[in-house]
Design a protein around this motif. Sequence first.
Motif, mmCIF file in Angstrom:
data_model
loop_
_atom_site.group_PDB
_atom_site.id
_atom_site.type_symbol
_atom_site.label_atom_id
_atom_site.label_comp_id
_atom_site.label_asym_id
_atom_site.label_seq_id
_atom_site.Cartn_x
_atom_site.Cartn_y
_atom_site.Cartn_z
ATOM 1 N N HIS A 211 22.931 10.711 1.629
ATOM 2 C CA HIS A 211 21.522 10.341 1.692
ATOM 3 C C HIS A 211 21.045 9.715 0.379
ATOM 4 C CE1 HIS A 211 21.128 12.599 5.465
ATOM 5 N NE2 HIS A 211 20.003 11.927 5.632
ATOM 6 N N LEU A 212 21.550 10.208 -0.728
ATOM 7 C CA LEU A 212 21.137 9.643 -2.013
ATOM 8 C C LEU A 212 21.648 8.215 -2.170
ATOM 9 C CD1 LEU A 212 21.654 12.733 -4.352
ATOM 10 C CD2 LEU A 212 19.488 11.762 -3.568
ATOM 11 N N VAL A 213 22.886 7.962 -1.761
ATOM 12 C CA VAL A 213 23.433 6.601 -1.833
ATOM 13 C C VAL A 213 22.703 5.683 -0.853
ATOM 14 C CG1 VAL A 213 25.484 5.201 -1.339
ATOM 15 C CG2 VAL A 213 25.709 7.297 -2.681
ATOM 16 N N GLU A 214 22.315 6.239 0.300
ATOM 17 C CA GLU A 214 21.617 5.453 1.314
ATOM 18 C C GLU A 214 20.226 5.007 0.856
ATOM 19 O OE1 GLU A 214 21.457 4.089 4.445
ATOM 20 O OE2 GLU A 214 23.635 4.024 4.339
ATOM 21 N N ALA A 215 19.738 5.603 -0.220
ATOM 22 C CA ALA A 215 18.410 5.240 -0.737
ATOM 23 C C ALA A 215 18.433 3.917 -1.497
ATOM 24 C CB ALA A 215 17.881 6.354 -1.644
ATOM 25 N N GLU A 216 19.572 3.255 -1.555
ATOM 26 C CA GLU A 216 19.681 2.026 -2.349
ATOM 27 C C GLU A 216 18.680 0.965 -1.908
ATOM 28 O OE1 GLU A 216 20.396 -0.719 -5.055
ATOM 29 O OE2 GLU A 216 21.021 1.379 -5.113
#
Length: 335
Positions: A211-216
Amino acid sequence: MNNKDEIKTIDPRGLEHHEKEKLIFPSIEDLSKGDSLRIVMEFNPVPLVYLLKTRGEFEVFYEKDGPDEWILVVKRIAAEEMKKEKLEALVQKLKSGNISEETKARTKELFQAADAKSIGEMEQKLIKQGIPRETILGNLCDIHLEILRDKLVDQKVEVESPHPVHSFMEEHKVILESLSALKTTLDKLRKAKSFKKFGPGLEKLRDSAHHLVEAESHHQREEESLFTKLEDHDITEPVAVMKSDHVEFRERKQALYQLAYNPKDYDFESFKTRCVELGEYLVEELESHIFKEDNIIYQVALQTLSEKEWEVVKRECDKIGYCCFTPQDQIEKSD
């Protein structure tokens, strides 16, 4: 007390962001009631003006409003004396090194009632009592931020879906949930002695990292759409700081993601140490970053950008695309 001809002037132009803060904020806090400070800037310090007005302790006006330089005059209009007995109690609490929530609450109350001179005298007394400067700055700055948080949140302007700011803030809620889950997972990881003992925690770690990477795309929309519009209005310094944060976050989020999905490339202790290091940084720094964006950057943007500019921001956001977790009602396409 200063008269009009004796206003102190500081000129932080050309300094790095952290150097500017070290010059500007202590100079402001050092003002006694009725005193003024002149600040010369190479850009329009809109966020600083917003913060100072939010506190309700200062009169703020532009002596010069661009285009080559901005001169801000800050006058302290409110101040009260700190009670010595409360200060003595605080000294002993800080000296013990045991900073409880109750101590923070009491210190917060003192900060709200104290003027800059009293706070400065308090800090000097703490130092003379043998308390490390780092301990003082760390705890008192955290408490000072908490005071500011309350005032900023109380005055926050709300917008409705599908306004870009509403979308950004709804995505922030999901990111904060991921950070909360990550914090819980890190607590379990610290106690684990092996991959086997960590067990289902690995899958939860992967979910948070994903989810953190998907926040790009969230960061990309901010940088390529909202931030560029703020820069058009000469709001450059805070934008540069936010962008710099994004760079740090990207590096650490990717590193955490690689760890979570390739754990067997490491022995368990190395895996645990690196995950905790990366995760703690992201939990603390990204939470703080989100607060600044929600309550300062976005609020300044809402006061600065025109309706037509927001329409452009919305179209650009639609073109860039949204996160897999962006609520559907937030991504209604603009015409």
